[in-house]
Design an enzyme around this catalytic site. Sequence first.
Site, PDB file in Angstrom:
ATOM      1  N   GLY A  29       0.821  -1.203   0.000  1.00 51.16           N
ATOM      2  CA  GLY A  29       0.000   0.000   0.000  1.00 51.16           C
ATOM      3  C   GLY A  29       0.854   1.251   0.000  1.00 51.16           C
TER       4      GLY A  29
ATOM      5  CD  GLU B 162      12.277  -2.313   3.125  1.00 52.24           C
ATOM      6  OE1 GLU B 162      11.193  -2.886   2.949  1.00 52.24           O
ATOM      7  OE2 GLU B 162      13.348  -2.684   2.615  1.00 52.24           O
TER       8      GLU B 162
END
Length: 520
Positions: A62, A96
């Site tokens: 998402g 990330e």
Amino acid sequence: MALVKAADPQTSSSNASRYCRYHVFLSFRGEDTRKTFTDHLYMALVNEGFRTFRDDDEVERGEGIKPELQKAIKHSRTSVIVFSKNYASSRWCLDELVMILERKRRTSDDHVVLPVFYDVDPSHVRKQTGSLAKAFARHQKTQPLQKVKAWREALAEVADLAGMVLQNQANGYESKFIKKIVKVIGDKLSRTPLSVAPNLVGIMHSKVERINFWLQRRSTDVGILVIYGMSGIGKTTIAKTVYNSNFRIFEGSSFLENIKEVSQQPNGLVQIQTQLLSDILNGTKMKISNVSEGLIKIEDAICSKRVLLVLDDVDHMDQLDAVLRMKDRFYSGSKIIITTRRARLLKAHQVTEVYAVETLTQEESLELFSWHAFGQDHPIEDYIEYSKKLVDHCGGLPLALKVLGSSLLGESICLWKSALEKLEAIPNGEIINKLRVSYDSLQDDHDRELFLHIACFFVGMDKDNIVKILDGCDFYTIVGIQNLIDRCLVTIIDGWDKVHMHDLIRGIGREIVRLESKEP
């Protein structure tokens, strides 16, 4: 109102980072390397016993990073980031990366980040050129400018870290490259931070700033810094704190704790040498038969890499001499930190820096005491008056603040009042036992008797008057006082020539007299 509150998560984050669920977090672009290089790397890490996290979900995610990925990053000791040609085309990979670097910053470098450049030029990652330029051209059109800026900064930052590069890989070379990565991770994980008590107010900030600067200053010289002060003032804690913040910028490091105590054990010096070699050689065990053999092996180990060495609680000049004799054998830029109670060691001509540890301020003392007594940074309202009196009794000494605070955790007002009344008559036994180390280490009964006389009768008096009185009682007062100064048992106030003694040290002297004499 509860007497105990949960500790501030910010203050315990660095400790929590040492008890991690995963050894390695793997960050990679699934389309590029999931079934090839990253899979082989993952299996190699697992086969070596490293708990390794990788995201096996190949479905597009998402808008944000999944909660389980956030937790995995938070609870990993290291992150290996595999930069491939299309890594930067994934906004999830870039998010990330940002989170990994935030984790590294939050824990003062406890979290190790290893960039792996898989058929990608590190300069392209640093400058976002080559294949990364096309990816960022697309991001500029579809993503908020602030987010794109954060991604660019993260790529530039991570490309400047020491990493590993594999370009134009030939058959068979990739497996060797993976073996090297696994070895580097093993070496990094073998060098773990030391355990430091949380919530050490003052020590964790202002008191270590100067030493951190000294350690991070690049120099070709071998530097020696001595951290000096009385028992219980926080020398070892300061040394551990700066060690944790800086050991990874050195190629090798070793923290040798309790030198005085260990060296007195049978074969103690060989034991110290064995640990030193094991630490510097990243866990490699070497057999040492005697001290002379150990010196030869240590000289061989320290001459080829820049190391950080901490010698905690050095008590004798010959222990320091053993290091100074090897100073020229250390690789350029190496740093040595020594903690000691002995003022005489500061006069060694090769010592380049001296850091005299001072007692905590009233504000710092109350905060540190409160963490141990209440689990928060300030006293509970009903306990404020007693807390301040107990803090005054401790005289800014971290050891005493910790012992007294912990002993009263969760207790009633009545018990606090009784404990304070007892302290005014009889010092705390645990504090006495820990602080009397310096008294016990005095070289003879003459100096011990002199200390007891000063503690009972002469604190605050002019030094010359003390000398006249005690010389008349068959003491060798001038040299004796110098020996007490050397052990941090007394100080001479500058400009006044008056003999001063910390209240708790004076309490030790008076308690020794009370315990050993039928009629003190």
